[in-house]
Design a protein around this motif. Structure first.
Motif, PDB file in Angstrom:
ATOM      1  N   ASP A  96     -17.070 -44.474  75.843  1.00 51.71           N
ATOM      2  CA  ASP A  96     -17.033 -45.332  77.028  1.00 51.71           C
ATOM      3  C   ASP A  96     -18.406 -45.375  77.696  1.00 51.71           C
ATOM      4  OD1 ASP A  96     -15.362 -46.934  78.867  1.00 51.71           O
ATOM      5  OD2 ASP A  96     -15.880 -45.382  80.306  1.00 51.71           O
ATOM      6  N   ASN A  97     -19.074 -44.224  77.770  1.00 50.48           N
ATOM      7  CA  ASN A  97     -20.413 -44.168  78.370  1.00 50.48           C
ATOM      8  C   ASN A  97     -21.400 -45.040  77.596  1.00 50.48           C
ATOM      9  OD1 ASN A  97     -19.507 -42.354  80.277  1.00 50.48           O
ATOM     10  ND2 ASN A  97     -20.295 -40.549  79.239  1.00 50.48           N
ATOM     11  N   LEU A  98     -21.330 -44.979  76.272  1.00 49.53           N
ATOM     12  CA  LEU A  98     -22.245 -45.772  75.454  1.00 49.53           C
ATOM     13  C   LEU A  98     -21.979 -47.261  75.623  1.00 49.53           C
ATOM     14  CD1 LEU A  98     -24.463 -46.072  73.400  1.00 49.53           C
ATOM     15  CD2 LEU A  98     -22.797 -45.641  71.573  1.00 49.53           C
ATOM     16  N   GLN A  99     -20.721 -47.645  75.720  1.00 48.49           N
ATOM     17  CA  GLN A  99     -20.401 -49.057  75.921  1.00 48.49           C
ATOM     18  C   GLN A  99     -20.992 -49.571  77.227  1.00 48.49           C
ATOM     19  OE1 GLN A  99     -16.158 -50.212  74.853  1.00 48.49           O
ATOM     20  NE2 GLN A  99     -16.059 -48.019  74.418  1.00 48.49           N
ATOM     21  N   GLU A 100     -20.928 -48.753  78.279  1.00 46.52           N
ATOM     22  CA  GLU A 100     -21.486 -49.158  79.566  1.00 46.52           C
ATOM     23  C   GLU A 100     -23.000 -49.322  79.472  1.00 46.52           C
ATOM     24  OE1 GLU A 100     -20.304 -46.592  82.727  1.00 46.52           O
ATOM     25  OE2 GLU A 100     -18.162 -46.974  82.472  1.00 46.52           O
ATOM     26  N   SER A 101     -23.656 -48.382  78.808  1.00 47.57           N
ATOM     27  CA  SER A 101     -25.112 -48.474  78.652  1.00 47.57           C
ATOM     28  C   SER A 101     -25.503 -49.683  77.820  1.00 47.57           C
ATOM     29  CB  SER A 101     -25.645 -47.199  77.985  1.00 47.57           C
ATOM     30  OG  SER A 101     -25.437 -46.069  78.793  1.00 47.57           O
ATOM     31  N   ALA A 102     -24.741 -49.942  76.762  1.00 46.81           N
ATOM     32  CA  ALA A 102     -25.042 -51.072  75.887  1.00 46.81           C
ATOM     33  C   ALA A 102     -24.817 -52.394  76.598  1.00 46.81           C
ATOM     34  CB  ALA A 102     -24.186 -50.994  74.623  1.00 46.81           C
ATOM     35  N   ASP A 103     -23.783 -52.449  77.429  1.00 45.94           N
ATOM     36  CA  ASP A 103     -23.469 -53.694  78.133  1.00 45.94           C
ATOM     37  C   ASP A 103     -24.596 -54.130  79.063  1.00 45.94           C
ATOM     38  OD1 ASP A 103     -21.087 -53.840  76.833  1.00 45.94           O
ATOM     39  OD2 ASP A 103     -19.860 -53.134  78.502  1.00 45.94           O
ATOM     40  N   LYS A 104     -25.338 -53.175  79.587  1.00 45.54           N
ATOM     41  CA  LYS A 104     -26.457 -53.512  80.479  1.00 45.54           C
ATOM     42  C   LYS A 104     -27.644 -54.083  79.714  1.00 45.54           C
ATOM     43  CE  LYS A 104     -25.282 -50.067  83.971  1.00 45.54           C
ATOM     44  NZ  LYS A 104     -25.700 -48.845  84.698  1.00 45.54           N
ATOM     45  N   LEU A 105     -27.660 -53.849  78.408  1.00 44.94           N
ATOM     46  CA  LEU A 105     -28.782 -54.302  77.594  1.00 44.94           C
ATOM     47  C   LEU A 105     -28.468 -55.517  76.730  1.00 44.94           C
ATOM     48  CD1 LEU A 105     -30.069 -50.814  76.394  1.00 44.94           C
ATOM     49  CD2 LEU A 105     -31.323 -52.385  77.868  1.00 44.94           C
ATOM     50  N   LYS A 106     -27.193 -55.804  76.551  1.00 44.25           N
ATOM     51  CA  LYS A 106     -26.849 -56.876  75.608  1.00 44.25           C
ATOM     52  C   LYS A 106     -26.979 -58.269  76.204  1.00 44.25           C
ATOM     53  CE  LYS A 106     -21.790 -56.800  76.196  1.00 44.25           C
ATOM     54  NZ  LYS A 106     -20.513 -56.451  75.541  1.00 44.25           N
ATOM     55  N   GLY A 107     -27.261 -58.341  77.496  1.00 44.79           N
ATOM     56  CA  GLY A 107     -27.574 -59.634  78.081  1.00 44.79           C
ATOM     57  C   GLY A 107     -26.404 -60.427  78.594  1.00 44.79           C
ATOM     58  N   THR A 108     -25.171 -59.875  78.505  1.00 38.31           N
ATOM     59  CA  THR A 108     -24.009 -60.612  78.990  1.00 38.31           C
ATOM     60  C   THR A 108     -23.435 -60.019  80.270  1.00 38.31           C
ATOM     61  OG1 THR A 108     -22.556 -59.277  77.584  1.00 38.31           O
ATOM     62  CG2 THR A 108     -23.384 -61.333  76.665  1.00 38.31           C
ATOM     63  N   ASP A 109     -23.930 -58.857  80.651  1.00 37.14           N
ATOM     64  CA  ASP A 109     -23.460 -58.215  81.878  1.00 37.14           C
ATOM     65  C   ASP A 109     -24.165 -58.822  83.082  1.00 37.14           C
ATOM     66  OD1 ASP A 109     -23.712 -55.780  83.987  1.00 37.14           O
ATOM     67  OD2 ASP A 109     -21.882 -55.584  82.806  1.00 37.14           O
ATOM     68  N   ALA A 110     -23.438 -58.911  84.201  1.00 39.49           N
ATOM     69  CA  ALA A 110     -24.009 -59.526  85.407  1.00 39.49           C
ATOM     70  C   ALA A 110     -25.216 -58.746  85.920  1.00 39.49           C
ATOM     71  CB  ALA A 110     -22.944 -59.614  86.496  1.00 39.49           C
ATOM     72  N   SER A 111     -25.235 -57.442  85.659  1.00 36.27           N
ATOM     73  CA  SER A 111     -26.327 -56.604  86.152  1.00 36.27           C
ATOM     74  C   SER A 111     -27.350 -56.311  85.051  1.00 36.27           C
ATOM     75  CB  SER A 111     -25.747 -55.286  86.691  1.00 36.27           C
ATOM     76  OG  SER A 111     -25.070 -54.585  85.661  1.00 36.27           O
ATOM     77  N   THR A 112     -27.470 -57.226  84.082  1.00 37.83           N
ATOM     78  CA  THR A 112     -28.388 -57.002  82.972  1.00 37.83           C
ATOM     79  C   THR A 112     -29.802 -56.727  83.474  1.00 37.83           C
ATOM     80  OG1 THR A 112     -29.376 -57.989  81.008  1.00 37.83           O
ATOM     81  CG2 THR A 112     -28.779 -59.489  82.771  1.00 37.83           C
ATOM     82  N   VAL A 113     -30.477 -55.820  82.782  1.00 34.44           N
ATOM     83  CA  VAL A 113     -31.836 -55.457  83.195  1.00 34.44           C
ATOM     84  C   VAL A 113     -32.849 -56.501  82.747  1.00 34.44           C
ATOM     85  CG1 VAL A 113     -31.332 -52.998  83.194  1.00 34.44           C
ATOM     86  CG2 VAL A 113     -32.191 -54.070  81.118  1.00 34.44           C
ATOM     87  N   PHE A 114     -32.429 -57.399  81.878  1.00 33.07           N
ATOM     88  CA  PHE A 114     -33.351 -58.416  81.393  1.00 33.07           C
ATOM     89  C   PHE A 114     -33.321 -59.660  82.276  1.00 33.07           C
ATOM     90  CE2 PHE A 114     -32.475 -56.013  77.415  1.00 33.07           C
ATOM     91  CZ  PHE A 114     -33.784 -55.578  77.181  1.00 33.07           C
ATOM     92  N   LYS A 115     -33.506 -59.455  83.537  1.00 32.74           N
ATOM     93  CA  LYS A 115     -33.630 -60.558  84.491  1.00 32.74           C
ATOM     94  C   LYS A 115     -34.998 -60.454  85.139  1.00 32.74           C
ATOM     95  CE  LYS A 115     -28.877 -61.620  85.856  1.00 32.74           C
ATOM     96  NZ  LYS A 115     -27.918 -61.686  86.986  1.00 32.74           N
ATOM     97  N   LYS A 116     -35.737 -61.529  85.049  1.00 31.50           N
ATOM     98  CA  LYS A 116     -37.074 -61.502  85.645  1.00 31.50           C
ATOM     99  C   LYS A 116     -36.973 -61.398  87.168  1.00 31.50           C
ATOM    100  CE  LYS A 116     -39.588 -63.950  82.004  1.00 31.50           C
ATOM    101  NZ  LYS A 116     -40.484 -65.084  81.665  1.00 31.50           N
ATOM    102  N   GLU A 117     -37.931 -60.698  87.738  1.00 29.55           N
ATOM    103  CA  GLU A 117     -37.964 -60.506  89.180  1.00 29.55           C
ATOM    104  C   GLU A 117     -39.414 -60.356  89.624  1.00 29.55           C
ATOM    105  OE1 GLU A 117     -37.193 -55.887  89.855  1.00 29.55           O
ATOM    106  OE2 GLU A 117     -35.620 -56.787  88.591  1.00 29.55           O
ATOM    107  N   TYR A 118     -39.631 -60.347  90.926  1.00 29.11           N
ATOM    108  CA  TYR A 118     -40.984 -60.153  91.441  1.00 29.11           C
ATOM    109  C   TYR A 118     -41.337 -58.680  91.329  1.00 29.11           C
ATOM    110  CZ  TYR A 118     -40.952 -64.916  93.180  1.00 29.11           C
ATOM    111  OH  TYR A 118     -40.904 -66.292  93.260  1.00 29.11           O
ATOM    112  N   VAL A 119     -42.371 -58.421  90.518  1.00 33.76           N
ATOM    113  CA  VAL A 119     -42.779 -57.041  90.251  1.00 33.76           C
ATOM    114  C   VAL A 119     -44.212 -56.840  90.723  1.00 33.76           C
ATOM    115  CG1 VAL A 119     -43.086 -55.265  88.493  1.00 33.76           C
ATOM    116  CG2 VAL A 119     -41.287 -56.988  88.220  1.00 33.76           C
ATOM    117  N   LYS A 120     -44.403 -55.755  91.468  1.00 32.64           N
ATOM    118  CA  LYS A 120     -45.739 -55.438  91.976  1.00 32.64           C
ATOM    119  C   LYS A 120     -46.407 -54.423  91.074  1.00 32.64           C
ATOM    120  CE  LYS A 120     -48.196 -54.041  96.173  1.00 32.64           C
ATOM    121  NZ  LYS A 120     -48.072 -53.623  97.596  1.00 32.64           N
TER     122      LYS A 120
END
Length: 264
Positions: A96-120
């Protein structure tokens, strides 16, 4: 008190009149449905209850002893009375833990880390609209940590289904071995992954996204494989305990239908 051996017993078996094989089949189905009710709704309610209790203990109690009890559901669950059941429960948790981690990287989760943002930029002080490499690196490291933890947990079980599905997970990783290596993730001889954080952060984040993201990317396939391992371990746990399993389901010792499971 005497027994009237001449009494008519036909009423006791009236429901089985006609085609005996069909009626016996119907009777068997009735018992199977009854087992499904207990295995399905009752079991899931109990599992949800003890998961909630464990979560509340972890959040509300700051002491080391209470925290350890809260983070280990098997300790607070009275149905866990066998070492085998606890081992399979651990596999379920790691899956279950691995599925949660994978979901954040697979690009279909609302909180995906692959969203561009303003970075300083820390050195230049300039701000740009781009991928947050630190956030992505953190997510990848968490993914690798959970991946390795799942492999370690499956090494401790002997169920053939879990073993076969773990082999499939390793095969998925082998298929991506070259692509992962290019962004700083390597696979050891034992199948475990390791991350070169400097190489990962220096990589083109678009390339990292291409490896992990998408409906057929590495993270998606790992999540699917982990889900299969989870279901296999849960099934093994349900037959490794005594009357009640670690998940609160009743162990009849035989397979029963699951028509009610899909309704919950």
């Amino acid at each position: 008190m005497g027994i009237n051996i001449n009494m008519d017993y036909s009423t006791l078996f009236s429901s089985l009149s006609g085609n005996s094989s069909n009626n016996l089949y119907s009777l068997t189905n009735s018992f199977s449905d009854y087992a499904s009710i207990r295995n399905g709704s009752y079991g899931k309610l109990v599992k949800a209850y003890y998961t909630k209790v464990a979560s509340e203990e972890e959040e509300s109690d700051d002491s080391t002893e209470s925290t350890s009890k809260g983070t280990d559901v098997t300790k607070s669950n009275p149905f866990n009375d066998t070492a085998a059941a606890k081992t399979y429960t651990n596999v379920v948790s790691k899956s279950d833990n691995l599925q949660e981690s994978a979901d954040k990287l697979k690009g279909t989760d609302a909180s995906t880390v692959f969203k561009k943002e303003y970075v300083k930029d820390a050195e230049s002080g300039t701000t740009s609209f781009d991928y947050n490499s630190s956030k992505i690196a953190s997510a990848v490291n968490s993914f690798v940590k959970d991946y390795n933890a799942l492999l370690s947990s499956t090494d401790k079980v002997s169920d053939s289904t879990v073993a076969a599905r773990t082999s499939y997970l390793k095969k998925v990783t082998s298929n991506y071995e070259d692509a992962l290596s290019q962004i700083g993730i390597t696979k050891g001889n034992n199948g475990q992954l390791s991350v070169d954080s400097d190489k990962l952060k220096a990589s083109n984040m678009e390339a990292v996204k291409n490896v992990f993201g998408g409906s057929s990317g590495y993270a998606y396939q790992v999540s699917s494989a982990a889900s299969l391992i989870e279901s296999g371990a849960a099934s093994a746990a349900s037959t490794s305990g005594s009357s009640y399993t670690p998940f609160g389901t009743y162990n009849y010792g035989t397979s029963t239908s699951s028509m009610f499971d899909s309704l919950i």
